[in-house]
Design an enzyme around this catalytic site. Structure first.
Site, PDB file in Angstrom:
ATOM      1  N   GLU A  70     108.823 125.854   8.665  1.00  0.00           N
ATOM      2  CA  GLU A  70     107.428 125.639   9.298  1.00  0.00           C
ATOM      3  C   GLU A  70     106.750 127.077   9.388  1.00  0.00           C
ATOM      4  O   GLU A  70     105.751 126.985  10.186  1.00  0.00           O
ATOM      5  CB  GLU A  70     107.644 124.982  10.665  1.00  0.00           C
ATOM      6  CG  GLU A  70     108.377 123.471  10.565  1.00  0.00           C
ATOM      7  CD  GLU A  70     108.392 122.618  11.769  1.00  0.00           C
ATOM      8  OE1 GLU A  70     109.200 123.041  12.582  1.00  0.00           O
ATOM      9  OE2 GLU A  70     108.176 121.597  12.005  1.00  0.00           O
ATOM     10  N   TYR A 116      94.229 123.080  35.421  1.00  0.00           N
ATOM     11  CA  TYR A 116      95.129 124.122  34.870  1.00  0.00           C
ATOM     12  C   TYR A 116      95.264 124.002  33.360  1.00  0.00           C
ATOM     13  O   TYR A 116      95.522 124.859  32.687  1.00  0.00           O
ATOM     14  CB  TYR A 116      96.543 123.933  35.599  1.00  0.00           C
ATOM     15  CG  TYR A 116      96.522 123.960  37.106  1.00  0.00           C
ATOM     16  CD1 TYR A 116      95.943 125.037  37.728  1.00  0.00           C
ATOM     17  CD2 TYR A 116      96.334 122.708  37.666  1.00  0.00           C
ATOM     18  CE1 TYR A 116      95.593 125.051  38.982  1.00  0.00           C
ATOM     19  CE2 TYR A 116      95.966 122.751  38.927  1.00  0.00           C
ATOM     20  CZ  TYR A 116      95.515 123.768  39.794  1.00  0.00           C
ATOM     21  OH  TYR A 116      95.314 123.795  41.072  1.00  0.00           O
TER      22      TYR A 116
HETATM   23 ZN   LIG Z   1     108.158 121.016  13.698  1.00  0.00          ZN
END
Ligand SMILES: [Zn+2]
Length: 216
Positions: A70, A116
Site C-alpha cells: 500500500e 472535534y
Molecule cells: Zn489497506
C-alpha cells in the site's frame, strides 16, 4: 527519537487503541527525501527495525525489507503536501464500516457531528473502491481536488497525515471516533453542525473544510 523508533512507538499506540485488527494497517514517516514505511504483513504492535522499509518519494525501494504493497497511498500524501511528515493507514472497524456507506457529501464522507472532528481532522473525502494494492489508490489521492489531511477509501479503511507520527495517530483516533459517532447516530434524527458553525471552527483551527487544494 529516530524515525525508526517513532514508527515502532506509533505501532504500539495504534494496537493499544484497538485500531489494527489482525495485523492490518501500515505507517510511514518522512525523513528528508526518504520515507520509512512498515513492511507487508507486519504486526504493528511488535515492530522491529527489521520490519521497516525505505523508499524514495517516487516509491522506489532503496533499503530494508520490501515495503507494504500500500506504499502508493503514503507516497501520494507526501507528494500532495510538504506539511505531511507522517502517514497512518488503518483498517480500523468504524472507519471501515463508514467507508461502506454512501458519502455524506463530496468534500467529506463523514458529517460534522462534533467540533472535534472539524478541528482535528477536517473534511475527509471518500476515494473510490480499488482492488487492494492497486496503484490507482495513490493516483486517486493525488487527483483529489480537495484540500485534505484525511481520506476514507471505499470498503477499505482510513488514511491520515500529520506533522509527525504522534499527530497522525491522534488524528486517526479522532477519525475513528467520528465514524463511530456517525454510525451510532445514523438511524436517528440527528443534529449536524451547520455551515456557520463549521466555518468558524475550520477558520479558528486552520482545518480544511470545503476548501480546494492549491496544487490541483
Ligand atoms: Zn489497506
Amino acid at each position: 527519537m529516530s524515525a525508526a523508533e517513532a514508527l515502532i512507538a506509533a505501532g504500539v499506540r495504534i494496537v493499544d487503541a484497538g485500531l489494527s485488527p489482525g495485523s492490518s494497517g501500515n505507517l510511514s514517516i518522512r525523513d528528508g527525501d526518504r520515507i520509512l514505511i512498515t513492511a507487508s504483513g507486519t504486526s504493528l504492535g511488535r515492530l522491529t527495525a527489521g520490519d521497516i522499509s525505505v523508499i524514495d518519494l517516487d516509491g522506489t525501494h532503496v533499503g530494508g525489507i520490501r515495503p507494504s504493497k500500500e506504499w502508493p497511498l503514503h507516497v501520494a500524501f507526501y507528494r500532495r503536501d510538504e506539511a505531511h511528515r507522517a502517514v497512518v493507514h488503518l483498517h480500523s472497524p468504524y472507519a471501515v464500516a463508514w467507508s461502506c456507506l454512501e458519502p455524506w457529501a463530496e468534500h467529506s464522507a463523514i458529517p460534522p457531528l462534533t467540533p472535534y472532528f472539524v478541528m482535528r481532522v477536517g473534511q475527509t473525502p471518500l476515494m473510490p473502491y480499488r482492488h487492494p494494492g492497486d496503484s490507482s489508490l495513490g493516483t486517486d489521492l493525488l487527483a483529489s481536488p480537495w484540500k485534505l489531511r484525511a481520506a476514507l477509501m471505499a470498503n477499505h479503511g482510513s488514511l491520515v497525515a500529520g506533522k509527525d507520527l504522534d499527530d497522525a495517530v491522534d488524528r486517526a483516533v479522532e477519525l475513528e471516533e467520528a465514524c463511530r459517532i456517525a454510525l451510532l447516530t445514523a438511524t436517528t434524527k440527528r443534529r449536524i453542525l451547520d455551515e456557520a458553525q463549521v466555518s468558524e471552527l475550520a477558520a479558528e483551527w486552520r482545518s480544511p473544510w470545503g476548501e480546494l487544494a492549491d496544487v490541483n
